[in-house]
Scaffold this motif. Structure first.
Motif, PDB file in Angstrom:
ATOM      1  N   ILE A   1       1.336  -1.232   0.261  1.00 35.34           N
ATOM      2  CA  ILE A   1      -0.113   0.230  -0.486  1.00 35.34           C
ATOM      3  C   ILE A   1       1.005   1.140  -0.196  1.00 35.34           C
ATOM      4  N   PHE A   2       1.985   0.816   0.925  1.00 26.96           N
ATOM      5  CA  PHE A   2       2.801   2.860   1.375  1.00 26.96           C
ATOM      6  C   PHE A   2       4.048   1.979   0.138  1.00 26.96           C
ATOM      7  N   GLY A   3       4.255   1.371   0.027  1.00 30.61           N
ATOM      8  CA  GLY A   3       5.667   1.653   0.011  1.00 30.61           C
ATOM      9  C   GLY A   3       5.718   1.872  -1.350  1.00 30.61           C
ATOM     10  N   PRO A   4       5.305   1.992  -2.518  1.00 32.47           N
ATOM     11  CA  PRO A   4       5.387   2.689  -3.237  1.00 32.47           C
ATOM     12  C   PRO A   4       5.832   4.692  -3.035  1.00 32.47           C
ATOM     13  N   ALA A   5       4.904   4.775  -2.642  1.00 32.06           N
ATOM     14  CA  ALA A   5       4.957   6.093  -2.290  1.00 32.06           C
ATOM     15  C   ALA A   5       5.754   6.819  -1.467  1.00 32.06           C
ATOM     16  N   ILE A   6       6.826   5.668  -0.989  1.00 31.38           N
ATOM     17  CA  ILE A   6       8.336   5.543  -0.157  1.00 31.38           C
ATOM     18  C   ILE A   6       9.825   5.508  -1.364  1.00 31.38           C
ATOM     19  N   VAL A   7       9.354   5.460  -2.392  1.00 30.24           N
ATOM     20  CA  VAL A   7      10.878   5.047  -2.924  1.00 30.24           C
ATOM     21  C   VAL A   7      11.475   6.960  -3.230  1.00 30.24           C
ATOM     22  N   PRO A   8      12.524   6.882  -3.206  1.00 32.68           N
ATOM     23  CA  PRO A   8      12.556   8.713  -3.754  1.00 32.68           C
ATOM     24  C   PRO A   8      13.072   8.314  -5.168  1.00 32.68           C
ATOM     25  N   LEU A   9      12.384  10.545  -5.691  1.00 31.37           N
ATOM     26  CA  LEU A   9      12.087  10.353  -6.070  1.00 31.37           C
ATOM     27  C   LEU A   9      13.356  10.521  -6.936  1.00 31.37           C
ATOM     28  N   SER A  10      14.162  10.925  -6.121  1.00 30.91           N
ATOM     29  CA  SER A  10      15.803  10.438  -7.264  1.00 30.91           C
ATOM     30  C   SER A  10      16.797   9.762  -7.790  1.00 30.91           C
ATOM     31  N   TRP A  11      15.344   8.473  -7.593  1.00 37.39           N
ATOM     32  CA  TRP A  11      15.916   7.544  -8.335  1.00 37.39           C
ATOM     33  C   TRP A  11      15.525   7.066  -9.759  1.00 37.39           C
ATOM     34  N   SER A  12      15.010   7.925  -9.769  1.00 41.20           N
ATOM     35  CA  SER A  12      13.865   7.247 -11.057  1.00 41.20           C
ATOM     36  C   SER A  12      13.650   9.223 -12.053  1.00 41.20           C
ATOM     37  N   ALA A  13      13.976  10.324 -11.201  1.00 41.40           N
ATOM     38  CA  ALA A  13      13.788  11.664 -12.034  1.00 41.40           C
ATOM     39  C   ALA A  13      14.154  11.403 -13.429  1.00 41.40           C
ATOM     40  N   PRO A  14      13.084  12.519 -13.715  1.00 39.96           N
ATOM     41  CA  PRO A  14      13.801  12.458 -15.427  1.00 39.96           C
ATOM     42  C   PRO A  14      14.663  13.698 -14.966  1.00 39.96           C
ATOM     43  N   ARG A  15      15.537  13.647 -16.253  1.00 37.09           N
ATOM     44  CA  ARG A  15      16.781  15.151 -16.241  1.00 37.09           C
ATOM     45  C   ARG A  15      15.793  16.035 -16.126  1.00 37.09           C
ATOM     46  N   THR A  16      16.708  17.192 -15.713  1.00 37.01           N
ATOM     47  CA  THR A  16      16.383  18.196 -15.331  1.00 37.01           C
ATOM     48  C   THR A  16      16.692  19.467 -17.331  1.00 37.01           C
ATOM     49  N   GLY A  17      15.376  19.298 -17.909  1.00 39.16           N
ATOM     50  CA  GLY A  17      15.368  20.289 -19.004  1.00 39.16           C
ATOM     51  C   GLY A  17      15.977  21.835 -18.712  1.00 39.16           C
ATOM     52  N   ALA A  18      15.929  22.704 -19.892  1.00 39.37           N
ATOM     53  CA  ALA A  18      16.418  23.293 -19.969  1.00 39.37           C
ATOM     54  C   ALA A  18      14.950  24.472 -19.753  1.00 39.37           C
TER      55      ALA A  18
ATOM     56  N   GLU B   1       6.790  17.179 -16.561  1.00 37.03           N
ATOM     57  CA  GLU B   1       8.298  16.182 -15.552  1.00 37.03           C
ATOM     58  C   GLU B   1       7.970  16.173 -14.501  1.00 37.03           C
ATOM     59  N   VAL B   2       8.474  16.576 -13.091  1.00 41.70           N
ATOM     60  CA  VAL B   2       8.724  16.289 -11.842  1.00 41.70           C
ATOM     61  C   VAL B   2      10.080  16.325 -11.794  1.00 41.70           C
ATOM     62  N   THR B   3      10.832  17.211 -11.360  1.00 39.26           N
ATOM     63  CA  THR B   3      12.318  16.808 -11.172  1.00 39.26           C
ATOM     64  C   THR B   3      12.966  16.391 -10.350  1.00 39.26           C
ATOM     65  N   SER B   4      12.278  17.061  -9.021  1.00 35.76           N
ATOM     66  CA  SER B   4      12.403  17.736  -7.267  1.00 35.76           C
ATOM     67  C   SER B   4      11.077  18.114  -7.103  1.00 35.76           C
ATOM     68  N   ASN B   5      11.138  17.484  -5.766  1.00 35.02           N
ATOM     69  CA  ASN B   5      10.019  17.646  -4.997  1.00 35.02           C
ATOM     70  C   ASN B   5      10.660  17.383  -3.619  1.00 35.02           C
ATOM     71  N   THR B   6       9.798  18.324  -3.018  1.00 33.23           N
ATOM     72  CA  THR B   6      10.573  18.103  -1.575  1.00 33.23           C
ATOM     73  C   THR B   6      10.092  18.932  -0.196  1.00 33.23           C
ATOM     74  N   ASN B   7      10.064  18.902   0.732  1.00 33.89           N
ATOM     75  CA  ASN B   7       9.887  20.058   2.134  1.00 33.89           C
ATOM     76  C   ASN B   7      10.615  21.383   2.624  1.00 33.89           C
ATOM     77  N   VAL B   8      10.084  21.965   2.608  1.00 33.13           N
ATOM     78  CA  VAL B   8      10.898  23.453   2.560  1.00 33.13           C
ATOM     79  C   VAL B   8      10.963  23.937   4.279  1.00 33.13           C
ATOM     80  N   GLU B   9      11.788  24.388   5.358  1.00 36.02           N
ATOM     81  CA  GLU B   9      10.721  25.339   6.429  1.00 36.02           C
ATOM     82  C   GLU B   9      10.854  26.995   5.798  1.00 36.02           C
ATOM     83  N   ALA B  10       9.753  27.392   6.707  1.00 33.32           N
ATOM     84  CA  ALA B  10       9.547  29.063   5.844  1.00 33.32           C
ATOM     85  C   ALA B  10       9.339  29.492   7.088  1.00 33.32           C
ATOM     86  N   GLY B  11       9.274  30.552   7.185  1.00 32.29           N
ATOM     87  CA  GLY B  11       8.529  32.063   8.484  1.00 32.29           C
ATOM     88  C   GLY B  11       8.502  30.461   9.377  1.00 32.29           C
TER      89      GLY B  11
END
Length: 289
Positions: A57-74, A263-273
């Motif tokens: 159920i949850f395994g596919p959602a925890i796989v790092p995107l960095s393992w399969s993310a497409p190459r950053t475009g121009a 195409e999503v090349t990066s997706n993360t959480n960040v602290e702000a405010g």
């Protein structure tokens, strides 16, 4: 874990089980200790059932995107979104910190009186384009066109749609701050998510993002209405990307980024405010690149 969405929502039980579903895996270590103490091989074998269920159920959602993310475009676009928590006075601080992180578009939710103007003043030199509806707003380096408020059945407006027109491509952007959800009190939220799904499904735009505080986790049955139409990318470093509460540690992912045709090349959480929500930050390749 496998059938939580089929449990009737009697006295709020369905909502609680939906949002607690990923945490049910914590029962496995306790069951393992009992199995070891019992010295029963059968118990150890049976224990594989909840382990396998959680992984399916949850395994596919925890796989790092960095393992399969497409190459950053121009040409890329970085979008950040955060519930800035009304009453903290930190909207401009959040916006400036997200700007320093390299955001091209900043979406904020739970804006209170005067905070939208303070954000616009703080960002006006680099983010001259903005559109604000009630408690939600978007600030952009690129022109915003065809901007519209969305009511989504709530009776007042706390969602919007707009077209982000970058030089290298455009995309449709939806920003939402869904109504709160509590046991026996989530009808308004459910209706907003249902209507958002209907609006998105009817939108012919191929390249699209929907972001904001959905007040629903990925396992919430009401969230399935929109997540069945748009895709939610995994986190760069894996795991489930919980965003709330920020302290002492996040336990739920209420803030989401959903995409179509991009195409999503990066997706993360960040602290702000000073918000009690972490911000979500996503990089996409602009269409045609």
């Amino acid at each position: 874990m496998a059938f939580h969405a089929r449990v009737p929502d009697f006295l709020g039980l369905g909502l609680l089980l939906d949002n607690a579903a990923p945490w049910m895996g914590l029962a496995v270590p306790a069951l393992l200790l009992l199995a070891v103490a019992s010295r029963s091989r059968t118990s150890l074998v049976v224990l594989l059932i909840p382990v396998f269920t959680w992984l399916v159920i949850f395994g596919p959602a925890i796989v790092p995107l960095s393992w399969s993310a497409p190459r950053t475009g121009a040409a890329t676009l970085t979008l950040s979104s955060q519930n800035i928590k009304a009453g903290t006075g930190g909207a401009a601080q959040s916006a400036l910190e997200l700007a320093e992180d390299g955001s091209d578009v900043i979406a904020l939710q739970e804006l209170d009186a005067g905070s939208a103007q303070r954000v616009s003043t703080a960002l006006e030199d680099v983010y001259p384009h903005h559109f604000v509806v009630g408690t939600v707003g978007v600030w952009s380096k690129y022109p915003l066109t065809n901007s519209q408020p969305l009511e989504l059945g709530l009776g007042w407006k706390r969602a919007l749609s707009t077209q982000v027109d970058a030089a290298s491509g455009s995309l449709r952007l939806y920003v939402i701050h869904a109504a709160s959800a509590r046991p026996n009190d989530h009808v308004d939220r459910d209706e907003m998510l249902r209507q958002l799904a209907a609006v998105v499904q009817a939108d012919p735009e191929e390249n699209m993002m929907a972001v904001g505080d959905f007040n629903a986790t990925s396992t919430d049955r009401a969230f399935k209405k929109i997540s069945s139409i748009l895709d939610e990318p995994n986190q760069d470093d894996g795991l489930l990307g919980f965003t709330w509460p920020r302290s002492p540690f996040p336990m739920m992912r209420l803030d989401h980024v959903l995409v179509r045709g991009l195409e999503v090349t990066s997706n993360t959480n960040v602290e702000a405010g000073p918000s009690d929500h972490l911000a979500v930050q996503t990089v996409v390749n602009l269409p045609g690149q």
